[in-house]
Design an enzyme around this catalytic site. Structure first.
Site, short mmCIF file in Angstrom:
data_model
loop_
_atom_site.label_atom_id
_atom_site.label_comp_id
_atom_site.label_asym_id
_atom_site.label_seq_id
_atom_site.Cartn_x
_atom_site.Cartn_y
_atom_site.Cartn_z
N GLU A 226 0.89 -1.17 0.00
CA GLU A 226 0.00 0.00 0.00
C GLU A 226 0.92 1.21 0.00
O GLU A 226 1.57 1.49 1.01
CB GLU A 226 -0.88 0.01 1.26
CG GLU A 226 -1.85 -1.15 1.36
CD GLU A 226 -2.98 -1.07 0.35
OE1 GLU A 226 -3.14 -0.02 -0.30
OE2 GLU A 226 -3.67 -2.08 0.18
N CYS A 260 -2.25 9.08 2.62
CA CYS A 260 -2.00 8.52 1.29
C CYS A 260 -3.18 8.79 0.36
O CYS A 260 -3.03 8.82 -0.86
CB CYS A 260 -1.73 7.04 1.38
SG CYS A 260 -2.98 6.18 2.33
N GLU A 353 3.95 13.34 -4.58
CA GLU A 353 3.20 13.26 -3.32
C GLU A 353 3.87 14.21 -2.33
O GLU A 353 5.07 14.09 -2.06
CB GLU A 353 3.24 11.83 -2.79
CG GLU A 353 2.44 11.67 -1.52
CD GLU A 353 2.48 10.24 -0.98
OE1 GLU A 353 3.57 9.65 -0.91
OE2 GLU A 353 1.41 9.72 -0.62
P1 NAD Z 1 8.36 4.86 4.64
O1 NAD Z 1 8.28 4.09 3.39
O2 NAD Z 1 9.53 5.73 4.87
O3 NAD Z 1 8.33 3.86 5.90
C1 NAD Z 1 7.29 2.93 6.10
C2 NAD Z 1 7.80 1.80 6.97
O4 NAD Z 1 8.83 1.10 6.27
C3 NAD Z 1 8.43 2.25 8.30
O5 NAD Z 1 8.08 1.34 9.31
C4 NAD Z 1 9.91 2.18 8.00
O6 NAD Z 1 10.71 1.97 9.15
C5 NAD Z 1 9.99 0.97 7.09
N1 NAD Z 1 11.16 0.92 6.21
C6 NAD Z 1 11.89 1.95 5.75
N2 NAD Z 1 12.91 1.50 4.99
C7 NAD Z 1 12.80 0.15 4.94
C8 NAD Z 1 13.53 -0.88 4.28
N3 NAD Z 1 14.55 -0.61 3.51
N4 NAD Z 1 13.12 -2.15 4.43
C9 NAD Z 1 12.04 -2.45 5.19
N5 NAD Z 1 11.31 -1.51 5.84
C10 NAD Z 1 11.68 -0.23 5.71
O7 NAD Z 1 6.99 5.64 4.74
P2 NAD Z 1 6.54 6.69 5.84
O8 NAD Z 1 7.34 7.93 5.62
O9 NAD Z 1 6.53 6.07 7.21
O10 NAD Z 1 5.02 6.93 5.43
C11 NAD Z 1 4.66 7.78 4.41
C12 NAD Z 1 4.37 7.05 3.12
O11 NAD Z 1 3.44 6.01 3.33
C13 NAD Z 1 3.73 7.94 2.07
O12 NAD Z 1 4.29 7.72 0.79
C14 NAD Z 1 2.28 7.47 2.06
O13 NAD Z 1 1.58 7.72 0.88
C15 NAD Z 1 2.42 6.04 2.35
N6 NAD Z 1 1.16 5.51 2.89
C16 NAD Z 1 0.39 4.70 2.10
C17 NAD Z 1 -0.81 4.21 2.57
C18 NAD Z 1 -1.68 3.31 1.74
O14 NAD Z 1 -2.49 2.61 2.31
N7 NAD Z 1 -1.53 3.26 0.43
C19 NAD Z 1 -1.24 4.54 3.85
C20 NAD Z 1 -0.43 5.37 4.62
C21 NAD Z 1 0.77 5.83 4.13
#
Ligand code: NAD
Length: 450
Positions: A226, A260, A353
């Site tokens: 997601e 998101c 975004e």
């Molecule tokens: P992010 O991708 O930076 O982090 C998300 C999660 O992934 C965190 O727990 C982080 O620690 C982990 N992570 C980071 N690097 C990783 C790696 N290399 N391997 C495994 N895990 C890793 O996102 P964020 O900044 O926490 O959230 C914002 C983003 O999330 C935005 O792009 C938003 O659109 C998206 N989002 C999507 C939805 C949806 O349902 N489509 C919902 C909420 C947020």
């Protein structure tokens, strides 16, 4: 240790131990050890335990909401709604163990059946914007289907997940739902690479999602993603413009735009642009931005100083700001709700975004123009269509390439209906009956009668 910050005050809210690879491996081992008994539990008993977990969460509703409001900087009323959704999601999927139905398929020489089997140990990796709600979108169907899980919440907002882990250990039993709090690059990546993790369910940025899909390929893990969005809000001249404008702040400035589904590209039919902008200015400037713990607040601060810097980069000094709301003085990562217009469709603010309270208004000529502009993006998560013409509403809904749409409304996330993206907004569906597909394998069995 991880210092968990309160975004509205910039002060340390709590220090929590920072897990690494060793703790992640221990959590996976615990989940693996718990899997045989949990997956073999009679469906009615698994359902009963999930209902008890929902009851335990409901008993702590106000405390969980307060923790979420302070840790994520969201208005207390939004936090209450989200914790209600988290609990409601666990309760909804407590109905699933006894409803995981298969098929019988006519074949020669016997009977063929299908079964929905659990996958094994599932790694859940979640973001900071809707911390416990998004975790429960995954926890509910994963646990109901008989999997055991390791949840890795975002380092910025781990507090409600930690409490959830304690409740789950008490109510479900040890090892069934484990929580590991640590950096994505160590704990998250370890889950992606771990040979005993059968699936990763990820919510986060498209960039990290891409690296997770690549990493999971090494062990052919199942993956659902997601990811990000840049959703359109398409407003035709014949729409109820008052209602459409009044509802814009909730659709793009909710959670300070860190959503998101944020409808951050507002397409308005050119003949209605002037009137719509006047209505929108009233709606945006009266939005109450302030202390998340104030019952009257409608928008809080951003999650971090880094996020504020990123958001500010989309609104340089010469940006076409049509109007903006206010922010409180003093500490806190505040950013005003901001509307850009006129803005070129090639502007970064239209294409990327932002994940902050910045919306772009772009005029369109006719239906074909609106659909083409709405689809001119790598994303395809959500969107809205406002018109009094029912035929057009349905035509546009079928033409917009997005997973979750609403007509004459901006509300598209519900516990009971599927949620997920087209294109680079990800794959797989959460919530509703469809989420169970993402946490089960279909097994086909032939029984010879000859
Ligand atoms: P992010 O991708 O930076 O982090 C998300 C999660 O992934 C965190 O727990 C982080 O620690 C982990 N992570 C980071 N690097 C990783 C790696 N290399 N391997 C495994 N895990 C890793 O996102 P964020 O900044 O926490 O959230 C914002 C983003 O999330 C935005 O792009 C938003 O659109 C998206 N989002 C999507 C939805 C949806 O349902 N489509 C919902 C909420 C947020």
């Amino acid at each position: 240790m991880i210092s968990v910050i309160e975004p509205a005050t910039e002060a340390v809210l709590e220090e929590v131990p920072r897990a690494g690879v060793q703790e992640t491996d221990a959590a996976v081992a615990a989940a693996r050890a718990a899997y045989p008994a949990w997956s073999a539990l009679a469906p009615g008993d698994r359902a009963e335990r999930l209902r008890a977990l929902a009851d335990a969460m409901a008993a702590e509703h106000e405390q969980l909401a307060l923790t979420e409001a302070r840790n994520a900087g969201k208005p207390i009323n939004s936090a209450r709604g989200e914790i209600g959704m988290a609990t409601g999601t666990i309760r909804y999927y407590s109905g699933a163990p006894e409803r995981l139905l298969g098929d019988t398929i006519p074949v020669a020489g016997g009977q063929a059946f299908t079964f929905r089997e659990p996958i094994g140990v599932v790694g859940l990796i979640t973001p900071w914007n809707f911390p416990l709600a998004i975790a429960c979108w995954k926890l509910g169907p994963a646990l109901a289907a008989g999997n055991t899980v390791v949840l890795k919440p975002a380092e910025l907002t781990p507090l409600t997940a930690i409490r959830f882990g304690e409740l789950a250990a008490e109510v479900l039993g040890e090892g069934i739902a484990n929580v590991v709090v640590g950096p994505g690059r160590t704990c998250g990546q370890r889950l992606v690479e771990h040979p005993d993790v059968a699936k990763i369910a990820f919510t986060g940025s498209t960039e990290v999602g891409r690296s997770i899909a690549a990493g999971a390929a090494a062990t052919i893990k199942r993956v659902t993603l997601e990811l990000g969005g840049k959703s359109p809000n398409i407003i035709f001249a014949d729409a109820d413009l008052e209602r459409a404008a009044e509802s814009v702040p909730g659709s793009v400035f909710d959670n300070a735009g860190q959503d998101c589904c944020a409808r951050s590209r507002i397409f308005v039919q050119d003949t209605a642009l002037e009137r719509f902008m006047a209505l929108l200015e009233t709606a945006v400037t009266k939005l109450r931005v302030g202390d998340p713990l104030d019952e009257q607040s409608e928008m809080g601060p951003l999650i971090s100083a880094g996020q504020r810097e990123t958001v500010a980069s989309f609104v340089p000094d010469d940006a076409p700001v049509a109007f903006a709301g206010g922010t409180p003085d003093g500490p806190g990562y505040w950013f005003p709700p901001t509307v850009l217009c006129p803005v070129s469709p090639d502007d970064r603010a239209v294409r990327e975004e932002i994940f902050g309270p910045v919306a772009c208004v772009i005029p369109f000529r006719d239906e074909a123009d609106a659909v083409a502009m709405a689809n001119d993006t790598i994303y395809g998560l959500s969107g809205s269509i406002w018109t009094r013409d029912g035929g057009r509403a349905l035509r546009v809904a079928r033409s917009v390439q997005a997973g979750v749409l609403s007509i004459n409304s901006n509300s598209s996330v519900r516990i009971t209906t599927p949620f997920g993206g087209f294109k680079q907004s990800g794959y797989g569906r959460e919530l509703g009956p469809h989420a169970l597909d993402a946490y089960t394998e279909v097994k086909s069995v032939f029984f010879s009668t000859t």
